[in-house]
Design an enzyme around this catalytic site. Structure first.
Site, PDB file in Angstrom:
ATOM      1  N   CYS A   2       0.835  -1.195   0.000  1.00 25.36           N
ATOM      2  CA  CYS A   2       0.000   0.000   0.000  1.00 25.36           C
ATOM      3  C   CYS A   2       0.877   1.255   0.000  1.00 25.36           C
ATOM      4  O   CYS A   2       1.945   1.266   0.606  1.00 25.36           O
ATOM      5  CB  CYS A   2      -0.945   0.090   1.196  1.00 25.36           C
ATOM      6  SG  CYS A   2      -2.060  -1.302   1.333  1.00 25.36           S
ATOM      7  N   ARG A  27       3.625   0.072  -5.101  1.00 23.70           N
ATOM      8  CA  ARG A  27       3.451  -0.552  -3.788  1.00 23.70           C
ATOM      9  C   ARG A  27       2.136  -1.315  -3.664  1.00 23.70           C
ATOM     10  O   ARG A  27       1.939  -2.076  -2.714  1.00 23.70           O
ATOM     11  CB  ARG A  27       3.494   0.519  -2.687  1.00 23.70           C
ATOM     12  CG  ARG A  27       4.788   1.276  -2.632  1.00 23.70           C
ATOM     13  CD  ARG A  27       4.724   2.332  -1.556  1.00 23.70           C
ATOM     14  NE  ARG A  27       4.626   1.731  -0.246  1.00 23.70           N
ATOM     15  CZ  ARG A  27       5.663   1.391   0.509  1.00 23.70           C
ATOM     16  NH1 ARG A  27       6.885   1.618   0.077  1.00 23.70           N
ATOM     17  NH2 ARG A  27       5.489   0.840   1.679  1.00 23.70           N
ATOM     18  N   TRP A  73      -2.935  -2.582  -1.704  1.00 26.91           N
ATOM     19  CA  TRP A  73      -2.662  -3.990  -2.007  1.00 26.91           C
ATOM     20  C   TRP A  73      -3.443  -4.764  -0.963  1.00 26.91           C
ATOM     21  O   TRP A  73      -3.131  -4.709   0.222  1.00 26.91           O
ATOM     22  CB  TRP A  73      -1.160  -4.261  -1.903  1.00 26.91           C
ATOM     23  CG  TRP A  73      -0.779  -5.642  -2.318  1.00 26.91           C
ATOM     24  CD1 TRP A  73      -0.500  -6.070  -3.591  1.00 26.91           C
ATOM     25  CD2 TRP A  73      -0.601  -6.783  -1.471  1.00 26.91           C
ATOM     26  NE1 TRP A  73      -0.188  -7.407  -3.576  1.00 26.91           N
ATOM     27  CE2 TRP A  73      -0.241  -7.865  -2.292  1.00 26.91           C
ATOM     28  CE3 TRP A  73      -0.734  -7.000  -0.105  1.00 26.91           C
ATOM     29  CZ2 TRP A  73       0.003  -9.137  -1.791  1.00 26.91           C
ATOM     30  CZ3 TRP A  73      -0.492  -8.262   0.399  1.00 26.91           C
ATOM     31  CH2 TRP A  73      -0.124  -9.323  -0.445  1.00 26.91           C
ATOM     32  N   ASN A  99      -1.518   1.606   5.986  1.00 26.27           N
ATOM     33  CA  ASN A  99      -0.693   0.579   5.359  1.00 26.27           C
ATOM     34  C   ASN A  99      -0.244  -0.351   6.468  1.00 26.27           C
ATOM     35  O   ASN A  99       0.329   0.104   7.454  1.00 26.27           O
ATOM     36  CB  ASN A  99       0.519   1.262   4.689  1.00 26.27           C
ATOM     37  CG  ASN A  99       1.560   0.264   4.207  1.00 26.27           C
ATOM     38  OD1 ASN A  99       1.251  -0.885   3.947  1.00 26.27           O
ATOM     39  ND2 ASN A  99       2.800   0.715   4.092  1.00 26.27           N
ATOM     40  N   GLY A 100      -0.514  -1.654   6.339  1.00 28.72           N
ATOM     41  CA  GLY A 100      -0.104  -2.603   7.378  1.00 28.72           C
ATOM     42  C   GLY A 100      -1.256  -3.518   7.744  1.00 28.72           C
ATOM     43  O   GLY A 100      -2.256  -3.587   7.025  1.00 28.72           O
ATOM     44  N   GLU A 484      16.731 -17.242 -10.130  1.00 28.80           N
ATOM     45  CA  GLU A 484      16.352 -15.843 -10.355  1.00 28.80           C
ATOM     46  C   GLU A 484      15.717 -15.664 -11.745  1.00 28.80           C
ATOM     47  O   GLU A 484      14.728 -14.943 -11.894  1.00 28.80           O
ATOM     48  CB  GLU A 484      17.592 -14.949 -10.180  1.00 28.80           C
ATOM     49  CG  GLU A 484      17.415 -13.481 -10.461  1.00 28.80           C
ATOM     50  CD  GLU A 484      16.372 -12.772  -9.576  1.00 28.80           C
ATOM     51  OE1 GLU A 484      15.854 -13.367  -8.636  1.00 28.80           O
ATOM     52  OE2 GLU A 484      16.065 -11.613  -9.892  1.00 28.80           O
ATOM     53  N   LYS A 488      11.973 -14.294 -12.339  1.00 31.43           N
ATOM     54  CA  LYS A 488      11.653 -13.124 -13.170  1.00 31.43           C
ATOM     55  C   LYS A 488      10.572 -13.483 -14.169  1.00 31.43           C
ATOM     56  O   LYS A 488       9.615 -12.748 -14.361  1.00 31.43           O
ATOM     57  CB  LYS A 488      12.888 -12.635 -13.954  1.00 31.43           C
ATOM     58  CG  LYS A 488      13.953 -11.914 -13.200  1.00 31.43           C
ATOM     59  CD  LYS A 488      13.563 -10.576 -12.632  1.00 31.43           C
ATOM     60  CE  LYS A 488      12.926 -10.723 -11.303  1.00 31.43           C
ATOM     61  NZ  LYS A 488      13.694 -10.573 -10.123  1.00 31.43           N
ATOM     62  N   GLU A 491       6.990 -14.229 -12.454  1.00 37.00           N
ATOM     63  CA  GLU A 491       6.276 -13.131 -11.789  1.00 37.00           C
ATOM     64  C   GLU A 491       5.746 -12.086 -12.762  1.00 37.00           C
ATOM     65  O   GLU A 491       4.754 -11.433 -12.461  1.00 37.00           O
ATOM     66  CB  GLU A 491       7.135 -12.479 -10.704  1.00 37.00           C
ATOM     67  CG  GLU A 491       8.323 -11.710 -11.204  1.00 37.00           C
ATOM     68  CD  GLU A 491       9.154 -11.114 -10.065  1.00 37.00           C
ATOM     69  OE1 GLU A 491       8.600 -10.815  -9.014  1.00 37.00           O
ATOM     70  OE2 GLU A 491      10.367 -10.954 -10.273  1.00 37.00           O
ATOM     71  N   HIS A 507      17.252 -36.176 -11.195  1.00 35.91           N
ATOM     72  CA  HIS A 507      16.536 -36.707 -10.024  1.00 35.91           C
ATOM     73  C   HIS A 507      15.046 -36.380 -10.065  1.00 35.91           C
ATOM     74  O   HIS A 507      14.371 -36.440  -9.042  1.00 35.91           O
ATOM     75  CB  HIS A 507      17.156 -36.162  -8.736  1.00 35.91           C
ATOM     76  CG  HIS A 507      18.581 -36.573  -8.574  1.00 35.91           C
ATOM     77  ND1 HIS A 507      18.960 -37.860  -8.304  1.00 35.91           N
ATOM     78  CD2 HIS A 507      19.725 -35.852  -8.699  1.00 35.91           C
ATOM     79  CE1 HIS A 507      20.278 -37.926  -8.244  1.00 35.91           C
ATOM     80  NE2 HIS A 507      20.775 -36.713  -8.487  1.00 35.91           N
ATOM     81  N   LYS A 606       5.616  -4.017  -4.471  1.00 33.60           N
ATOM     82  CA  LYS A 606       7.069  -3.877  -4.384  1.00 33.60           C
ATOM     83  C   LYS A 606       7.616  -4.166  -2.989  1.00 33.60           C
ATOM     84  O   LYS A 606       8.599  -4.881  -2.858  1.00 33.60           O
ATOM     85  CB  LYS A 606       7.447  -2.446  -4.820  1.00 33.60           C
ATOM     86  CG  LYS A 606       8.929  -2.204  -4.936  1.00 33.60           C
ATOM     87  CD  LYS A 606       9.506  -2.929  -6.125  1.00 33.60           C
ATOM     88  CE  LYS A 606      11.001  -2.812  -6.224  1.00 33.60           C
ATOM     89  NZ  LYS A 606      11.564  -3.873  -7.077  1.00 33.60           N
TER      90      LYS A 606
HETATM   91  C1  F6R Z   1      11.263 -10.431  -7.195  1.00 36.94           C
HETATM   92  C2  F6R Z   1      11.094  -9.524  -6.095  1.00 36.94           C
HETATM   93  C3  F6R Z   1      10.801 -10.087  -4.750  1.00 36.94           C
HETATM   94  C4  F6R Z   1      11.687  -9.388  -3.704  1.00 36.94           C
HETATM   95  C5  F6R Z   1      11.297  -9.847  -2.294  1.00 36.94           C
HETATM   96  C6  F6R Z   1      12.184  -9.245  -1.241  1.00 36.94           C
HETATM   97  O1  F6R Z   1      11.509  -9.752  -8.375  1.00 36.94           O
HETATM   98  O2  F6R Z   1      11.164  -8.344  -6.245  1.00 36.94           O
HETATM   99  O3  F6R Z   1      10.989 -11.457  -4.712  1.00 36.94           O
HETATM  100  O4  F6R Z   1      13.022  -9.686  -3.970  1.00 36.94           O
HETATM  101  O5  F6R Z   1       9.967  -9.482  -2.045  1.00 36.94           O
HETATM  102  O6  F6R Z   1      12.117  -7.860  -1.246  1.00 36.94           O
HETATM  103  P1  F6R Z   1      13.237  -6.967  -0.574  1.00 36.94           P
HETATM  104  O7  F6R Z   1      14.503  -7.203  -1.298  1.00 36.94           O
HETATM  105  O8  F6R Z   1      12.735  -5.584  -0.721  1.00 36.94           O
HETATM  106  O9  F6R Z   1      13.329  -7.415   0.851  1.00 36.94           O
END
Ligand code: F6R
Length: 611
Positions: A2, A27, A73, A99-100, A484, A488, A491, A507, A606
């Site tokens: 949020c 956010r 969110w 927010n929270g 990773e 990417k 998501e 395996h 985010k």
């Molecule tokens: C993937 C992504 C998330 C963050 C995760 C941790 O692209 O952005 O998996 O890496 O939510 O977030 P931070 O690094 O902000 O603690």
């Protein structure tokens, strides 16, 4: 999760708030709303994006120089107009954005229901605003005092901003566990979840601390703790340019941020490395360097992409600094009863510096006596404020929800940390140390070369954009890169993707291989090269389609696979900094071709400030 933005001053509040919400949309983006005070409180809220809210609000009375806005969110209650913030109190005298998560909202709600309150939304936030009103009525105190008393009874995390009809010039903000920044301009104030909506108006900000309450009134800012102790606001000067939070000609923030990596990685090293002199200094670590050097074990905490960076660091620290490393999902670590010994040190990695699970894991480790180092991007965020020491990655704002430049920034810092420790411990030779410093300094230019592969990656994306599954395989330093790459892709494109250590394929995952299954191999010319060639042959023998990330001039793999992408040579330990670039680009292009909202993928946000 949020985004919060509030304004009190001499400007029209609505344009400031809408613009701010657009900046904060990363956010959370399932609904948005504003409340403006102009003789009365006007609330407009709408399911969908900030642009939907703006379209809906046009034509309404939006005048007023005090207002609050929120982009959501969803946690409690589905995304719809009613659950969107701001929320009125029962009397419609108070409006709140939050927010929270209020963990004890159910019991508070029950008490309020017993007293005759009714609720329109399913949110914990509506419970909070009514709770505040109820406290005010019962105690007969000021609104500020009611907020303070109510928050003392609340369990959970919050960043809130409140305005009210009875106190039109007053704005109240408070936080615990969710961030709030107050921007101080000329006779005006801004309150926001982060500095991005503030920076174009002022570079003077105050970061509110946990359990603090801010009151903006009559052109003044007063801060006190929830125990009523007055605090002197500490004004920080922001070092953030407006360009850094705009798209700068790129179609998406994600693409801009991928392309920023030569600069962001270079910035992560600026003033810290000098290969000519053979010096390397992460200033933030100096005070605790002996603890790092003498650590019996390093525990790395993170989530998502940051956890992947931690996995790469495990290989690097063990190889160079010869210290055992354990990499933990913060979200698992915090719910165990982990063993932390006197000589263990913890490194917490987080782009946002706000991830609730990582914060809670840090608190747990701290309570067991651990020294905590932070590797964060957002300056002044919660994690850097609770760690003993650390290093910022200096990647600049990362706005695309999928993390890209933060990953390479984290790798760069972790590599420097490992080298610093290894050099002091004497676990690497001077010549290897010097060579790695030189190689590290050359990484930004080599990332630039990887970015030149954009058109080729786009071509490959076109071929594979309609598949349903993807497998990513790598070994050693590049196993976390496989994870990773898969993260990417899934998501932002919603294609199911799995990352595995290439040797694990036999395996189980090998059963998935057929002509429908594309497999991305990260296969630079390193110590596992021969083994990975065999793995590729195993996939080809089962008609899998292979895309391989190889080193320039590779002919063996090139002749085996369907597509190869050539990246420059570097030391084995540093290859993840290069091999991840084409994977970021591949995910980006596939997602764009599938019509996905790359910067705001569904269900994601985010900073994950919920647990
Ligand atoms: C993937 C992504 C998330 C963050 C995760 C941790 O692209 O952005 O998996 O890496 O939510 O977030 P931070 O690094 O902000 O603690």
């Amino acid at each position: 999760m949020c985004g919060i933005i509030a304004y009190s001053g001499h400007r029209e509040a609505y344009p400031v708030i809408i613009k701010g919400l657009k900046r904060l949309e990363y956010r959370g983006y399932d609904s948005a709303g504003v409340a403006i005070f102009n003789q009365d409180l006007q609330v407009y809220k709408k399911k969908g994006r900030v642009s939907d809210l703006d379209a809906y609000a046009q034509g309404q009375d939006l005048h007023g120089t005090v207002g609050i806005g929120h982009t959501r969110w969803a946690t409690h209650g589905e995304p719809n107009d009613v659950n969107a913030h701001p929320h009125y109190s029962q009397s419609k005298n108070i409006v709140l954005i939050h927010n929270g998560i209020i963990e004890n909202y159910a019991s508070i709600k029950q008490d309020l229901l017993n007293k005759g309150y009714s609720f329109h939304s399913e949110t914990d936030s509506e419970v909070l605003v009514n709770f505040i009103e109820d406290v005010q009525q019962n105690v007969g105190c000021s609104l500020v005092e009611a907020v303070r008393l109510a928050l003392q009874k609340v369990v959970g995390a919050y960043a809130i901003v409140i305005i009210s009809k009875d106190n039109p010039g007053q704005m109240i903000a408070a936080r615990k566990g969710s961030p709030l920044v107050i921007g101080i301009g000329e006779r005006e104030f801004f309150v926001a979840s982060d500095a991005t909506p503030i920076i174009e108006y002022t570079n003077e900000v105050v970061y509110l601390d946990d359990q603090e309450l801010a009151v903006i009134e009559d052109g003044e800012l007063h801060i006190k703790s929830l125990d009523s102790i007055e605090k002197t606001p500490y004004i920080h000067k922001l070092d953030l340019e407006l360009d850094a939070i705009e798209k700068g000609g790129f179609e998406h923030f994600m693409l801009k941020e991928i392309f920023e990596q030569p600069k962001s990685v270079s910035d992560s090293m600026r003033g810290r490395i000098n290969s000519t002199e053979g010096t390397l200094l992460l200033g933030g670590l100096i005070e605790y360097i002996n603890r790092l050097v003498s650590a019996d074990r390093i525990i790395i905490l993170g989530c998502g992409t940051s956890w992947h960076a931690g996995l790469v660091a495990e290989y690097i620290f063990e190889e160079l600094a010869r210290v055992p490393v354990e990499v933990e999902y913060a979200s698992e670590f915090r719910y165990r009863n982990p063993i932390i010994r006197e000589n263990d040190v913890v490194i917490a990695i987080s782009q946002s510096g706000e991830t609730a699970d990582t914060l809670a894991a840090i608190e747990l480790a701290k309570s067991k006596g651990a020294i905590i180092f932070g590797v964060c991007n957002v300056v002044g965020a919660s994690i850097p404020r609770v760690t003993h020491a650390g290093a910022y990655i200096h990647a600049g704002p990362e706005i695309g929800v999928a993390s890209t430049k933060a990953f390479t920034g984290q790798l760069s810092i972790l590599m420097m940390m490992a080298l610093m420790i290894a050099h002091r411990k004497g676990t690497i030779t001077e010549s290897r140390y010097r060579k790695l410093l030189v190689e590290l300094e050359q990484i930004p230019a080599k990332i630039e070369q990887c970015l030149a592969l954009n058109a080729q990656t786009q071509y490959i994306a076109e071929v594979f954009k309609d598949v349903r599954n993807f497998l990513y395989l790598g070994r050693g330093y590049n196993f976390p890169v496989a994870l990773e790459g898969a993260l990417k892709l899934k998501e932002i494109s919603y294609i199911h993707a799995e990352g595995y250590p290439a040797a694990e394929m036999k395996h189980g995952p090998i059963a998935l291989i057929d002509e429908e299954m594309p497999v991305v191999f990260i296969a630079p010319h390193d110590s596992s090269y021969e083994k990975i060639v065999s793995n590729i042959q195993e996939v080809k023998a089962r008609k899998g389609r292979v895309i391989a990330i190889v080193n320039e001039g590779d002919t063996v793999i090139k002749n085996l696979v369907d597509f190869s992408i050539e990246i420059p040579y570097t030391s084995e330990e540093l290859t993840p900094l290069l091999s991840v670039i084409p994977l970021q680009l591949l995910a980006y292009h596939i997602a764009v071709m599938r019509g996905c909202d790359v910067d705001r993928p569904r269900n994601l946000a985010k900073s994950v400030t919920v647990e």
